[in-house]
Design a protein around this motif. Sequence first.
Motif, PDB file in Angstrom:
ATOM      1  N   GLY A  21      40.585  49.331  45.875  1.00 18.36           N
ATOM      2  CA  GLY A  21      41.533  48.249  46.075  1.00 18.36           C
ATOM      3  C   GLY A  21      42.151  48.235  47.458  1.00 18.36           C
ATOM      4  O   GLY A  21      42.535  47.174  47.962  1.00 18.36           O
ATOM      5  N   SER A  52      45.476  41.647  49.877  1.00 20.44           N
ATOM      6  CA  SER A  52      46.492  41.367  48.859  1.00 20.44           C
ATOM      7  C   SER A  52      47.131  39.999  49.047  1.00 20.44           C
ATOM      8  O   SER A  52      47.897  39.543  48.190  1.00 20.44           O
ATOM      9  CB  SER A  52      47.581  42.444  48.884  1.00 20.44           C
ATOM     10  N   ASP A  53      46.822  39.344  50.176  1.00 21.44           N
ATOM     11  CA  ASP A  53      47.471  38.073  50.500  1.00 21.44           C
ATOM     12  C   ASP A  53      46.472  36.936  50.681  1.00 21.44           C
ATOM     13  O   ASP A  53      46.742  35.962  51.376  1.00 21.44           O
ATOM     14  CB  ASP A  53      48.320  38.232  51.762  1.00 21.44           C
ATOM     15  N   ARG A  56      43.847  34.212  48.606  1.00 23.22           N
ATOM     16  CA  ARG A  56      43.470  33.666  47.300  1.00 23.22           C
ATOM     17  C   ARG A  56      42.107  34.228  46.907  1.00 23.22           C
ATOM     18  O   ARG A  56      41.170  34.241  47.721  1.00 23.22           O
ATOM     19  CB  ARG A  56      43.411  32.140  47.339  1.00 23.22           C
ATOM     20  N   THR A  57      41.984  34.668  45.666  1.00 21.36           N
ATOM     21  CA  THR A  57      40.785  35.392  45.246  1.00 21.36           C
ATOM     22  C   THR A  57      40.277  34.876  43.913  1.00 21.36           C
ATOM     23  O   THR A  57      41.049  34.663  42.971  1.00 21.36           O
ATOM     24  CB  THR A  57      41.074  36.904  45.124  1.00 21.36           C
ATOM     25  N   GLY A 116      39.780  41.105  37.278  1.00 18.72           N
ATOM     26  CA  GLY A 116      41.156  41.372  37.655  1.00 18.72           C
ATOM     27  C   GLY A 116      41.614  42.809  37.587  1.00 18.72           C
ATOM     28  O   GLY A 116      42.784  43.086  37.841  1.00 18.72           O
ATOM     29  N   ARG A 117      40.723  43.739  37.294  1.00 20.46           N
ATOM     30  CA  ARG A 117      41.222  45.116  37.169  1.00 20.46           C
ATOM     31  C   ARG A 117      41.276  45.841  38.514  1.00 20.46           C
ATOM     32  O   ARG A 117      41.787  46.959  38.577  1.00 20.46           O
ATOM     33  CB  ARG A 117      40.390  45.906  36.161  1.00 20.46           C
ATOM     34  N   ARG A 118      40.744  45.230  39.577  1.00 23.10           N
ATOM     35  CA  ARG A 118      40.807  45.836  40.907  1.00 23.10           C
ATOM     36  C   ARG A 118      41.750  45.088  41.842  1.00 23.10           C
ATOM     37  O   ARG A 118      42.271  45.667  42.785  1.00 23.10           O
ATOM     38  CB  ARG A 118      39.408  45.876  41.548  1.00 23.10           C
ATOM     39  N   SER A 119      41.913  43.795  41.655  1.00 18.85           N
ATOM     40  CA  SER A 119      42.759  43.016  42.552  1.00 18.85           C
ATOM     41  C   SER A 119      43.370  41.847  41.789  1.00 18.85           C
ATOM     42  O   SER A 119      42.850  41.425  40.749  1.00 18.85           O
ATOM     43  CB  SER A 119      41.949  42.492  43.746  1.00 18.85           C
ATOM     44  N   LYS A 120      44.461  41.332  42.336  1.00 21.04           N
ATOM     45  CA  LYS A 120      45.112  40.177  41.735  1.00 21.04           C
ATOM     46  C   LYS A 120      44.230  38.948  41.920  1.00 21.04           C
ATOM     47  O   LYS A 120      43.765  38.666  43.032  1.00 21.04           O
ATOM     48  CB  LYS A 120      46.478  39.950  42.380  1.00 21.04           C
ATOM     49  N   LEU A 121      43.995  38.208  40.851  1.00 15.22           N
ATOM     50  CA  LEU A 121      43.106  37.049  40.909  1.00 15.22           C
ATOM     51  C   LEU A 121      43.885  35.756  40.763  1.00 15.22           C
ATOM     52  O   LEU A 121      44.831  35.664  39.981  1.00 15.22           O
ATOM     53  CB  LEU A 121      42.051  37.129  39.800  1.00 15.22           C
ATOM     54  N   ASP A 122      43.432  34.751  41.509  1.00 17.49           N
ATOM     55  CA  ASP A 122      43.932  33.393  41.311  1.00 17.49           C
ATOM     56  C   ASP A 122      43.083  32.647  40.300  1.00 17.49           C
ATOM     57  O   ASP A 122      43.529  31.659  39.722  1.00 17.49           O
ATOM     58  CB  ASP A 122      43.943  32.659  42.652  1.00 17.49           C
TER      59      ASP A 122
END
Length: 580
Positions: free
Chosen positions: A280, A285-286, A288-289, A300-306
């Motif tokens: 990660g 972190s900033d 859109r993903t 979504g278990r590795r990074s915040k998802l849009d």
Amino acid sequence: MAKQTVAEQYVDILVRAGVRRLYGVVGDSLNPVVDAVRRNAAIDWIQVRHEETAAFAAGAEAQLTGSLAACAGSCGPGHVHLVNGLYDAHRSMAPVIALASHIPSSEIGTSYFQETHPERLFQECSHYCELISHPQQMPRVLQTAVQHAIGRSGVSVVALPGDIAARPAPERAEEHALVTSRPTVRPGDAEIDRFARMVNEAQRVTLFCGRGCAGAHEEVMAFAELLKAPVGHALRGKEWIQYDNPYDVGMSGLLGYGAAYEATHECDLLILLGTDFPYGAFLPSDVRTVQVDVRAEHLGRRSKLDLAVWGDVRETLGCLTPKVHPKTDRRFLDRMLKKHADALEGVVKAYTRKVDKHIPIHPEFVASVLDEEAADDAIFTVDTGMCNVWAARYLSPNGRRRMIGSFTHGSMANALPQAIGAQFMDRRRQVISMSGDGGFTMLMGDFLTLVQYDLPVKVILFNNSALSMVELEMLVSGLPAHGTGYHNPDFAQIARAAGVYGERVEKPKRLRSALRAALHHKGPALLDIVTDPNALSIPPKIKAEMVTGFALSASKMVLDGGVGKMVQMARSNLRNVPRP
């Protein structure tokens, strides 16, 4: 006519599910099954020297074929040895069924000789793990295990006491049709429409690809062209996405190179395609993903998802692409291609400077020459550690070559056992084990399996008498290296003593001819190459949260190494960049 035993029924079901080999070590509780294999012409018993090898070999076969493979261990210590290889297969999404034979059923729960509780032992490294305590549970339990392994792409374990295996199978047992392949999965229309809106609104899109892009190379390239998007990859995505890729910006992560890190951080929409990338700290972190994955639990278990999209990469892109507006602005793509080429040019000097005269031999030089001499359809199995680095940076994918390793579980000693499974799958195909001296010696006993079955595996041994990746870990943590050195023998002499082609290489001028001779030898071969223990590698981007204690003075001890033919690829891709 004699009734079929549970063991015979077990073996018949494996055969119906497509299993052609059962890897393992014989033992008393396992004997009824081994004898059933002996009497069944459709399946072979493959006798290895260590059960961990059996599990790794089965996992390799399953990864390469996509079909079910199998291994077995006798009661207690025998099946306990399977655990590490099964963890690797499970985390690699390889469909494997493991037989954990068990103590006599009447003694279970009495702390009997060699007793374990396999239904507990394998719980974490399997989708399905059950004990057969009565013949009437057959064939349903085994059929359920097969369908879990194939349907969920992972490990199933069946524990079977030896006395139950020897009993008559139940009469008129229902044996239903087995599932032997997975369906494709496409997202719902609402997710596709939202995905398309996000892509159309974005100005700078980057694609980051993993193993889930297997079979989708054409679709990913067309999508990248449509969006003028740079394409980076994780290690497990390298073989599927890097070749014939004019949008390539390299690899991110601890073994990374090129401009993949910048491309994922400087875009305004990052699309993760079929990757469960574990680091990660290397993801933004900033930004859109969107993540696309066939396993919903990975989303979504590795990074915040849009946006989380549940589906196969190929099916998803097939639905999405017609809804996406073409982009004409290449400025972001061209800037990333230029950064990528500059990054590779910067480190290639360490590879080219007097490399053919450096003693001990640069491991980068070994990997580069191996890449040139290996067959176009070679299968490479790669030990965890620095061999991962050299394979990631020097092996050139072409759509026909395969590269497997313990890329998710990160186990030592995987390369030789995986090569065994790969070679049994196809004796005519070139299989190369890129082994480190630490990993090779850990399961060196199964080098004799190559001899026993005359498997033409080529073991290319990077012998630096050290656990170099561990030394690097200590270095970046500000610790002195300790407990990482080995006093190694001449492995070529050991190979020759076992009746195998063996040669030791200490001078770089001898390297190419020695590699060529070993690769063209008809039987198994081992090349013991003495390499520079100071050849370490660091990722292209280091932050405090990635590693700690890395002093500037320590960087003088680190050889960044080159990146082989990827420089040529980057130069070729730059030809597409418009000149001012």
